[in-house]
Design a protein around this motif. Structure first.
Motif, PDB file in Angstrom:
ATOM      1  N   GLU A 167       0.836  -1.209   0.000  1.00  0.00           N
ATOM      2  CA  GLU A 167       0.000   0.000   0.000  1.00  0.00           C
ATOM      3  C   GLU A 167       0.867   1.254   0.000  1.00  0.00           C
ATOM      4  O   GLU A 167       0.554   2.252  -0.657  1.00  0.00           O
ATOM      5  CB  GLU A 167      -0.911   0.002   1.238  1.00  0.00           C
ATOM      6  N   ALA A 168       1.983   1.192   0.716  1.00  0.00           N
ATOM      7  CA  ALA A 168       2.855   2.363   0.849  1.00  0.00           C
ATOM      8  C   ALA A 168       3.510   2.770  -0.464  1.00  0.00           C
ATOM      9  O   ALA A 168       3.935   3.924  -0.621  1.00  0.00           O
ATOM     10  CB  ALA A 168       3.924   2.098   1.910  1.00  0.00           C
ATOM     11  N   ARG A 169       3.603   1.854  -1.424  1.00  0.00           N
ATOM     12  CA  ARG A 169       4.164   2.217  -2.727  1.00  0.00           C
ATOM     13  C   ARG A 169       3.331   3.300  -3.411  1.00  0.00           C
ATOM     14  O   ARG A 169       3.860   4.131  -4.150  1.00  0.00           O
ATOM     15  CB  ARG A 169       4.247   0.986  -3.630  1.00  0.00           C
ATOM     16  N   LYS A 170       2.031   3.294  -3.145  1.00  0.00           N
ATOM     17  CA  LYS A 170       1.151   4.309  -3.747  1.00  0.00           C
ATOM     18  C   LYS A 170       1.475   5.712  -3.245  1.00  0.00           C
ATOM     19  O   LYS A 170       1.076   6.702  -3.853  1.00  0.00           O
ATOM     20  CB  LYS A 170      -0.321   3.997  -3.423  1.00  0.00           C
TER      21      LYS A 170
ATOM     22  N   LYS B  66      -6.674   8.104  -1.934  1.00  0.00           N
ATOM     23  CA  LYS B  66      -5.966   6.858  -1.624  1.00  0.00           C
ATOM     24  C   LYS B  66      -5.799   6.639  -0.114  1.00  0.00           C
ATOM     25  O   LYS B  66      -5.470   5.535   0.323  1.00  0.00           O
ATOM     26  CB  LYS B  66      -4.614   6.823  -2.331  1.00  0.00           C
ATOM     27  N   PHE B  67      -6.039   7.688   0.681  1.00  0.00           N
ATOM     28  CA  PHE B  67      -6.014   7.519   2.135  1.00  0.00           C
ATOM     29  C   PHE B  67      -7.318   6.906   2.650  1.00  0.00           C
ATOM     30  O   PHE B  67      -7.361   6.356   3.741  1.00  0.00           O
ATOM     31  CB  PHE B  67      -5.808   8.871   2.830  1.00  0.00           C
ATOM     32  N   ILE B  68      -8.381   7.046   1.860  1.00  0.00           N
ATOM     33  CA  ILE B  68      -9.710   6.620   2.306  1.00  0.00           C
ATOM     34  C   ILE B  68      -9.983   5.203   1.820  1.00  0.00           C
ATOM     35  O   ILE B  68     -10.175   4.966   0.631  1.00  0.00           O
ATOM     36  CB  ILE B  68     -10.790   7.588   1.794  1.00  0.00           C
ATOM     37  N   THR B  69      -9.996   4.264   2.732  1.00  0.00           N
ATOM     38  CA  THR B  69     -10.138   2.851   2.360  1.00  0.00           C
ATOM     39  C   THR B  69     -11.472   2.247   2.775  1.00  0.00           C
ATOM     40  O   THR B  69     -11.848   1.190   2.279  1.00  0.00           O
ATOM     41  CB  THR B  69      -9.000   2.027   2.988  1.00  0.00           C
ATOM     42  N   HIS B  70     -12.178   2.901   3.696  1.00  0.00           N
ATOM     43  CA  HIS B  70     -13.462   2.381   4.161  1.00  0.00           C
ATOM     44  C   HIS B  70     -14.437   3.531   4.401  1.00  0.00           C
ATOM     45  O   HIS B  70     -14.037   4.682   4.580  1.00  0.00           O
ATOM     46  CB  HIS B  70     -13.311   1.583   5.467  1.00  0.00           C
TER      47      HIS B  70
END
Length: 382
Positions: A237-240, A350-354
């Motif tokens: 995930e951190a690659r993004k 991309k910070f918002i996952t849910h």
């Protein structure tokens, strides 16, 4: 608005006891007093700080309380003397304010300070600063505020200095995350660490704040961004967010600062510590290059933690800095961060996952406890 000057009855997620699930209650929200603003919250998010104080780890427990501090909403009404915002304005509540009058807010000598004398964060205070009373109640009994924001309710009351007016075109369900974690990490990199183009940066802790710090390093032009975390599930995930390589301290027998020094031919140019673990803080400082290395501490350590390192690490021209809210002055700087998003210079999606409805707010706590996702948006209206 028709509700101006009147008590509003609305839903709020109340924390009655330490660590117990929040309870959906009908609360009364009093009208704003002088220099206060009442805001209708549309979207809020769960930050690890909410969980930390809900669990009362090493802190003074203040209950019953309405938590929440990362949010977006619309001004419903304003109290006497408020001229900066008006009903209908789109705003971000912020846990640390900007009075624009004290030495920290005004002096050119400390132009980079955001430690407002009047409105800096106070986690123990559960009331408004003007009269020492809460604006929330149930059956006449007070429900306490949290860091001056209390966004886990359909309405809240804040000091005007903690209310940031933003571009009404900005989607509140996205930019609400800029009112705490994302701005904290972003600012730690671009305002404090200030990595030169082509530099190497180490990020300790790959939660929301750490990922935002990596994003800031990427925006600044760092060529190597090394993510350090004990949870390898976070690496992909951190690659993004710009991380180019990763280190898990559990994979090494030697101290991680020694590993990083070997990886980078003497040390990284900049490091940003976002976990709050005191050992990681020391490692972040000791892994920067002598002569020019800068380490920035962002995470909040345990109240009894002690930072220990050899004085020669300072004498060899390493610099250690701390930062609060990424050195952003909330009312002055946050509108510009929102504009970065609007201009597509900063991606917050991309910070918002849910996302969950307000009625299921405890699911957000469960997700964080499991270490799943980055940010969970709580929708006040289904």
């Amino acid at each position: 608005m028709a509700t101006a000057g009147k008590v509003i009855k609305c839903k709020a997620a109340v924390a009655w006891e330490v660590g117990k699930p929040l309870s959906m209650e009908e609360v009364e929200v009093a009208p704003p007093q002088a220099m206060e603003v009442r805001v209708k919250i549309l979207f809020t998010a769960l930050c690890r700080s909410d969980v930390y104080f809900w669990e009362a780890k090493g802190q003074t427990p203040v209950f019953p309380r309405i938590f929440g501090h990362e949010a977006g909403g619309i001004v419903e009404s304003v109290g006497e003397g408020v001229t900066e915002v008006a009903p209908g304005d789109h705003v971000l509540p912020v846990f640390t304010g900007e009075c624009k009058e004290c030495l920290h807010c005004n002096s050119p000598v400390v132009a980079e300070s955001n430690m407002c004398d009047l409105l800096r964060i106070n986690t123990d205070r559960g009331v408004m600063i003007s009269d020492g009373k809460s604006r929330f109640s149930i059956d006449g009994k007070p429900i306490y505020h949290f860091v001056g924001t209390s966004t886990f309710g359909e309405y809240t009351v804040l000091h005007v200095g903690c209310v940031v007016k933003i571009n009404p075109e900005a989607p509140l369900d996205k930019v609400c995350v800029l009112s705490c974690g994302v701005s904290t990490g972003l600012g730690a990199s671009i305002n404090v660490a200030k990595p030169p183009k082509g530099s190497t940066v180490a990020i300790f802790g790959l939660g929301a704040v750490g990922l935002a710090a990596a994003e800031g390093a990427r925006i600044a032009g760092a060529s190597r961004i090394i993510g350090i975390d004990l949870n390898t599930n976070r690496f992909e995930e951190a690659r993004k967010f710009g991380c180019t390589e990763f280190v898990n301290p559990k994979d090494h027998s030697k101290p991680i600062q020694e590993v990083l020094v070997e990886m980078t031919n003497g040390g990284v140019d900049r490091s940003v510590e976002c976990s709050g673990n005191i050992n990681a803080m020391i490692q972040a400082f000791e892994c920067v290059h002598d002569g020019w290395g800068v380490a920035v501490l962002v995470g909040v350590p345990h109240k009894n933690a002690e930072f220990k390192t050899h004085p020669m690490n300072f004498l060899n021209e390493r610099t250690l800095k701390g930062t609060f809210f990424g050195n952003f002055k909330p009312r002055t700087d946050l509108p510009n961060v929102v504009e970065m998003y609007m201009k597509k210079e900063l991606e917050v999606e991309k910070f918002i996952t849910h996302s969950v409805p307000f009625s299921e707010i405890n699911k957000a706590f469960d997700l964080m406890a499991k270490g799943e996702g980055i940010r969970c948006i709580i929708r006040m209206e289904n």
